[in-house]
Design a protein around this motif. Structure first.
Motif, PDB file in Angstrom:
ATOM      1  N   GLU A  21       0.574  -1.017   0.254  1.00 19.40           N
ATOM      2  CA  GLU A  21      -0.186   0.020  -0.046  1.00 19.40           C
ATOM      3  C   GLU A  21       0.650   1.650   0.196  1.00 19.40           C
ATOM      4  OE1 GLU A  21      -3.382   2.335   2.625  1.00 19.40           O
ATOM      5  OE2 GLU A  21      -2.606   0.031   3.321  1.00 19.40           O
ATOM      6  N   GLY A  22       0.569   2.439  -0.889  1.00 15.33           N
ATOM      7  CA  GLY A  22       0.932   3.403  -0.412  1.00 15.33           C
ATOM      8  C   GLY A  22       1.689   3.826  -2.057  1.00 15.33           C
ATOM      9  N   MET A  23       2.140   5.482  -2.102  1.00 11.12           N
ATOM     10  CA  MET A  23       2.499   5.631  -3.312  1.00 11.12           C
ATOM     11  C   MET A  23       3.685   6.801  -2.807  1.00 11.12           C
ATOM     12  SD  MET A  23      -0.488   6.905  -5.287  1.00 11.12           S
ATOM     13  CE  MET A  23      -2.086   6.167  -6.158  1.00 11.12           C
ATOM     14  N   TRP A  24       4.537   6.496  -2.757  1.00 10.69           N
ATOM     15  CA  TRP A  24       5.830   7.205  -1.633  1.00 10.69           C
ATOM     16  C   TRP A  24       7.094   8.166  -3.282  1.00 10.69           C
ATOM     17  CZ3 TRP A  24       5.431   5.440   2.560  1.00 10.69           C
ATOM     18  CH2 TRP A  24       4.501   4.374   3.098  1.00 10.69           C
ATOM     19  N   LEU A  25       7.159   8.526  -2.318  1.00  8.06           N
ATOM     20  CA  LEU A  25       7.913   9.777  -2.579  1.00  8.06           C
ATOM     21  C   LEU A  25       9.363   9.213  -3.213  1.00  8.06           C
ATOM     22  CD1 LEU A  25       7.498  13.403  -0.429  1.00  8.06           C
ATOM     23  CD2 LEU A  25       7.109  12.795  -3.161  1.00  8.06           C
ATOM     24  N   PRO A  26       9.940   8.849  -3.828  1.00 13.83           N
ATOM     25  CA  PRO A  26      11.642   8.625  -4.226  1.00 13.83           C
ATOM     26  C   PRO A  26      12.440   8.630  -3.622  1.00 13.83           C
ATOM     27  CG  PRO A  26      10.561   9.833  -6.819  1.00 13.83           C
ATOM     28  CD  PRO A  26       9.738   9.611  -5.218  1.00 13.83           C
ATOM     29  N   LEU A  27      12.779  10.358  -2.926  1.00 17.46           N
ATOM     30  CA  LEU A  27      13.474  10.340  -2.061  1.00 17.46           C
ATOM     31  C   LEU A  27      13.787   9.742  -0.895  1.00 17.46           C
ATOM     32  CD1 LEU A  27      14.239  14.686  -1.317  1.00 17.46           C
ATOM     33  CD2 LEU A  27      12.016  12.718  -1.728  1.00 17.46           C
ATOM     34  N   LEU A  28      13.122   9.899  -0.305  1.00 19.42           N
ATOM     35  CA  LEU A  28      12.373   8.715   1.355  1.00 19.42           C
ATOM     36  C   LEU A  28      12.690   7.646   0.678  1.00 19.42           C
ATOM     37  CD1 LEU A  28      10.042  11.570   2.308  1.00 19.42           C
ATOM     38  CD2 LEU A  28      12.180  11.859   2.412  1.00 19.42           C
ATOM     39  N   LEU A  29      12.654   6.916  -0.215  1.00 23.19           N
ATOM     40  CA  LEU A  29      12.667   5.396  -0.197  1.00 23.19           C
ATOM     41  C   LEU A  29      13.863   4.849   0.802  1.00 23.19           C
ATOM     42  CD1 LEU A  29      12.097   4.145  -3.742  1.00 23.19           C
ATOM     43  CD2 LEU A  29      10.717   4.178  -1.508  1.00 23.19           C
ATOM     44  N   SER A  30      15.213   5.180   1.240  1.00 17.85           N
ATOM     45  CA  SER A  30      15.982   4.646   1.968  1.00 17.85           C
ATOM     46  C   SER A  30      15.504   4.463   3.215  1.00 17.85           C
ATOM     47  CB  SER A  30      17.436   5.709   1.600  1.00 17.85           C
ATOM     48  OG  SER A  30      17.256   7.031   1.549  1.00 17.85           O
ATOM     49  N   GLN A  31      14.884   5.397   3.896  1.00 19.77           N
ATOM     50  CA  GLN A  31      14.401   5.851   5.441  1.00 19.77           C
ATOM     51  C   GLN A  31      13.702   5.239   5.544  1.00 19.77           C
ATOM     52  OE1 GLN A  31      15.142  10.176   4.386  1.00 19.77           O
ATOM     53  NE2 GLN A  31      14.431  10.628   6.578  1.00 19.77           N
ATOM     54  N   LEU A  32      12.614   5.095   4.895  1.00 22.41           N
ATOM     55  CA  LEU A  32      10.999   4.036   5.221  1.00 22.41           C
ATOM     56  C   LEU A  32      11.203   2.844   4.454  1.00 22.41           C
ATOM     57  CD1 LEU A  32       8.785   7.820   4.462  1.00 22.41           C
ATOM     58  CD2 LEU A  32      10.145   7.099   6.397  1.00 22.41           C
ATOM     59  N   ASN A  33      11.267   2.607   2.866  1.00 18.10           N
ATOM     60  CA  ASN A  33      11.486   1.820   2.642  1.00 18.10           C
ATOM     61  C   ASN A  33      11.719   0.721   1.585  1.00 18.10           C
ATOM     62  OD1 ASN A  33       9.320   4.548   0.996  1.00 18.10           O
ATOM     63  ND2 ASN A  33       8.308   2.701   2.234  1.00 18.10           N
ATOM     64  N   GLU A  34      12.894   0.860   1.372  1.00 22.59           N
ATOM     65  CA  GLU A  34      14.000   0.093   1.090  1.00 22.59           C
ATOM     66  C   GLU A  34      14.105  -1.673   1.750  1.00 22.59           C
ATOM     67  OE1 GLU A  34      18.419   0.619  -0.452  1.00 22.59           O
ATOM     68  OE2 GLU A  34      18.334   0.167   1.301  1.00 22.59           O
ATOM     69  N   ALA A  35      13.838  -0.910   3.450  1.00 18.91           N
ATOM     70  CA  ALA A  35      14.126  -2.998   3.492  1.00 18.91           C
ATOM     71  C   ALA A  35      12.927  -3.716   3.121  1.00 18.91           C
ATOM     72  CB  ALA A  35      14.655  -2.742   5.486  1.00 18.91           C
ATOM     73  N   GLU A  36      12.134  -2.960   3.561  1.00 19.73           N
ATOM     74  CA  GLU A  36      10.700  -3.524   3.367  1.00 19.73           C
ATOM     75  C   GLU A  36      10.498  -4.682   1.530  1.00 19.73           C
ATOM     76  OE1 GLU A  36       6.031  -3.069   4.556  1.00 19.73           O
ATOM     77  OE2 GLU A  36       6.694  -1.481   2.402  1.00 19.73           O
ATOM     78  N   MET A  37      10.856  -3.741   0.965  1.00 19.75           N
ATOM     79  CA  MET A  37      10.870  -3.696  -0.587  1.00 19.75           C
ATOM     80  C   MET A  37      12.040  -4.757  -1.014  1.00 19.75           C
ATOM     81  SD  MET A  37      10.950   0.428  -2.035  1.00 19.75           S
ATOM     82  CE  MET A  37      10.550   0.117  -4.022  1.00 19.75           C
ATOM     83  N   GLN A  38      13.263  -4.726   0.462  1.00 18.56           N
ATOM     84  CA  GLN A  38      13.709  -5.934  -0.178  1.00 18.56           C
ATOM     85  C   GLN A  38      13.491  -7.367   0.293  1.00 18.56           C
ATOM     86  OE1 GLN A  38      17.145  -4.165   1.562  1.00 18.56           O
ATOM     87  NE2 GLN A  38      17.805  -3.263  -0.772  1.00 18.56           N
TER      88      GLN A  38
END
Length: 721
Positions: A21-38
């Motif tokens: 879920e969610g539409m994320w700002l790409p510049l914040l991926l390393s803070q918020l989403n990278e681990a979940e994406m991996q």
């Protein structure tokens, strides 16, 4: 204190959210989403997706025309987007002699690629957090109007301070109802040429019947090319321009997809409203959508019949019908999806917990205790106004072309009144171009039928106090029938007659404006619009302003009251990343949808001569011979697949990217049951629909014989040992 609150806010964003879920700002991926994406299978880093220091995925993504997304898929500026995103350009180059909508178009060389005046693509160079600068002098307890006044004062200076090249632009956009602000530095290219498009029997296969529906079998793609000046910088159209050389382009995977594979969608989603209160969603389902759907039902019945009966009308109205039908069907699915998943009840349960937490904290109670009751009061009061205003907007503003023309001409009258004849005279060239474009695809006979149907709705369904007295008088004089009123209006009005407008224009601005002012259709639509503006719309806008201010407070309240919840910003046409997985779903009892469709399904739907399900003979022959080249899989030709990515309008044309950063598909739609994801994402049924990249390559190469385009792409095998 403000900086501390914002820091806490960002920390809270990373704590919890449903995967996919969610539409994320790409510049914040390393803070918020990278681990979940991996954890979902991604093999890239956040830096591979968004970087300002080196070429990254974001450098291959373009905002296509300001309304869709596209991606660069070759080192020569070749852009892939949806067929429906390029539909207007394909249509503009089409005629009965060269019907590119029906037959497709494939440029045999770059010299044969077709220019498209007015079309542009925009790259994002970088994104910067400018919240502190925009909110300078703003305090937490400030009145919304005072807060906005400071923001409006600060914004121009923030944009002007951005470090830019001469060909770049900067724009600040608000997020989380004004709690955060980001600056976007962009580069826009305006020499965009049509390279290739399949026939509509492939690119629009299934048309309205299959729109928003899974299983889907549509090859919804088209190809364009970006051209640049000799320095590879933006330049106006010139035959001397050269193909653009991007910082990054997407390789294309030939290995295909399997269920549970990671998928990333990169693009420019238009608008979502995830944080509305339950009473707002209920009003959308029970009041607003029924009005929109009912009016467009009537318009589409007329247009669809005319298109089936006349090939010329089919060309003229292909793009218009698609625009009207797309939203109509989406609203139907949105309402049904919310009801089927208990979306309103879930929001009510969420609000009950919100109220309980607020009540338990004296500070929260003081600041937020009145929010939900005030929402209830305002939306209840707004009900009759929004119903009337929605109806008038659909009738007088969107679906009767004679009225939309009159509304455009009204802007010329206002220009004349405010700035005089010389100003209008200086715009006559643009006005003439607009009029030529309008009449090129206009059928007065068809529009008269639509007028009759929608004006009948106006007098039968809109409450009498919201009906314009002048319009009522004309309706009574016409025997109280929409059909008779239509006959009178189209006979008396000069606007359906291009020669009348052009003759008046040749006489000068005074004569042209005089014709507009005295026109019967102009007078009728102005009476309807002005009565609505002074009545229902004015009341609606006043209440909407109060609701918007309340929504800002509610957004901040939710973040404070639910510190363990992860919030993502609503879509606002800025660059976003969504991620998920290839997955089927079960929309109802005993029904299970698989995640991939094949060419077998296209053939099963084939109906010779049917405008939605006819097929080119060559595609049938390729299927019968199983001549799929290197693009098939185990003797079958994949066509489309679905995933759990959170998408919306504007994501049309977005690339579907695999775990390694390669193109695997092209996003073009959502499953009907999940179109309510703009208001309420539910992972059980929300699915985005993508064309398989292998089907795109198959159509280009084996069907169209445009192998020279394949040669400039990078085809890869990321799953190979």
């Amino acid at each position: 204190m403000k900086k501390l609150l914002l820091f806490v806010f960002i920390v809270q964003l990373g704590l919890s959210a449903k995967a996919t879920e969610g539409m994320w700002l790409p510049l914040l991926l390393s803070q918020l989403n990278e681990a979940e994406m991996q954890s979902l299978g991604m093999k890239m880093t956040a830096e591979d997706i968004y970087s300002v220091n080196q070429g990254s995925l974001k450098d291959a993504i373009v905002h296509f025309g300001g309304f869709c997304t596209g991606e660069v898929i070759s080192s020569q500026g070749l852009v892939l987007t949806n067929h429906h995103c390029g539909y207007g350009q394909i249509q503009s180059h089409s005629s009965l002699e060269n019907n590119y909508l029906q037959d497709g178009f494939w440029a045999g060389s770059q010299a044969e690629e077709l220019p498209n005046p007015g079309l542009f693509v925009t790259f994002i160079v970088r994104i910067e957090d400018v919240t502190d600068a925009v909110l300078e002098n703003v305090t937490e307890d400030m009145h919304p109007k005072e807060r906005q006044s400071w923001v409006d004062k600060n914004l121009p200076g923030v944009e002007a301070a951005a470090e830019l090249e001469a060909f770049q632009e900067a724009k600040v956009r608000a997020f989380f109802e004004g709690s955060k602000y980001y600056l976007f530095v962009t580069e826009t290219y305006r020499d965009i040429r049509l390279v290739g498009a399949p026939p509509s029997s492939i690119g629009k296969f299934g048309a309205d019947t299959d729109n928003w529906v899974w299983p889907r079998h549509t090859g919804d793609f088209s190809l364009f090319r970006i051209y640049a000046g000799p320095d590879n910088k933006p330049a106006e159209y010139s035959p001397d321009n050269k193909p653009f050389k991007p910082r990054h382009h997407l390789p294309i995977s030939l290995d295909g997809i399997s269920e549970d594979d990671f998928t990333l969608i990169f693009g420019f989603p238009g608008r979502t409203e995830q944080y509305l209160p339950a009473v707002a969603v209920e009003q959308r389902v029970e009041v607003v959508n029924p009005v929109r759907i009912g009016i467009r039902d009537r318009a589409l019945n007329v247009i669809n019949a005319a298109m089936k009966a006349d090939p010329g009308v089919r060309i003229q109205y292909a793009s218009k019908q698609s625009r009207i039908a797309n939203a109509w069907k989406k609203w139907i699915g949105e309402s049904q999806g919310i009801l089927a998943t208990g979306g309103i009840a879930k929001k009510q349960a969420y609000e009950a917990e919100f109220a309980q937490r607020v009540k338990a904290d004296p500070d929260f109670q003081k600041r937020y205790g009145g929010l939900l009751p005030e929402f209830e009061r305002l939306y209840t009061e707004m009900g009759p106004y929004i119903k009337a205003n929605t109806a008038v907007g659909e009738i007088a503003g969107r679906n009767i072309e004679l009225f939309t023309l009159a509304n455009t001409l009204h802007s010329i009258v206002k220009m004349y009144d405010s700035s005089g004849a010389p100003m209008v005279d200086s715009r006559m060239g643009r006005i003439a171009d607009f009029i030529d474009r309008f009449y090129k695809d206009y059928s007065p006979e068809l529009d008269q039928q639509v007028f009759a149907e929608l004006m009948a709705y106006y007098f039968e369904e809109v409450e009498p106090q919201y009906q314009a007295p002048f319009a009522v008088e004309q309706y009574v004089n016409a025997g109280k029938t929409g059909e008779q009123l239509a006959k009178i209006v189209f006979a008396k009005s000069r606007l359906p007659k291009p020669e009348a407008l052009k003759a008046a224009m040749e006489q000068g601005p005074e004569a042209f404006v005089k014709l507009i002012r005295e026109d019967y259709a102009y007078a009728l639509v102005r009476s309807i619009s002005e009565h609505n503006e002074q009545g229902a719309e004015q009341a609606y806008r006043k209440l909407k302003d109060e609701i918007d201010a309340l929504q800002e407070q509610y957004m901040r309240a939710q973040i404070a009251v639910f510190p363990d919840r992860r919030f993502y910003p609503d879509a606002n046409s800025t660059m976003r990343v969504t991620y998920g997985q290839v997955k089927g779903y079960a929309p109802k009892d005993a029904v299970r949808y698989e995640p991939v469709t094949y060419l077998d399904g296209v053939i099963q739907k084939y109906v010779p001569g049917d405008y939605e399900f006819d097929l080119p003979q060559k595609l049938i022959e390729l299927y019968e011979a199983k001549d799929y080249g290197e693009y098939g899989s185990e003797g079958k030709m994949p066509v489309c697949f679905i995933g759990t990515n959170h998408t919306t309008g504007g994501n049309s044309g977005s690339p579907a990217i695999d775990a390694h950063g390669n193109l695997i598909g092209l996003n073009f739609d959502r499953a009907w049951e999940g179109t309510m994801s703009d208001l309420n994402y539910d992972p059980s049924i929300c699915r985005n629909i993508m064309v398989d990249a292998r089907y795109i390559l198959f159509i280009i190469d084996k069907f169209a014989g445009a192998g020279h385009l394949i040669e400039e792409m990078d085809l890869v095998h990321p799953k190979a040992p």
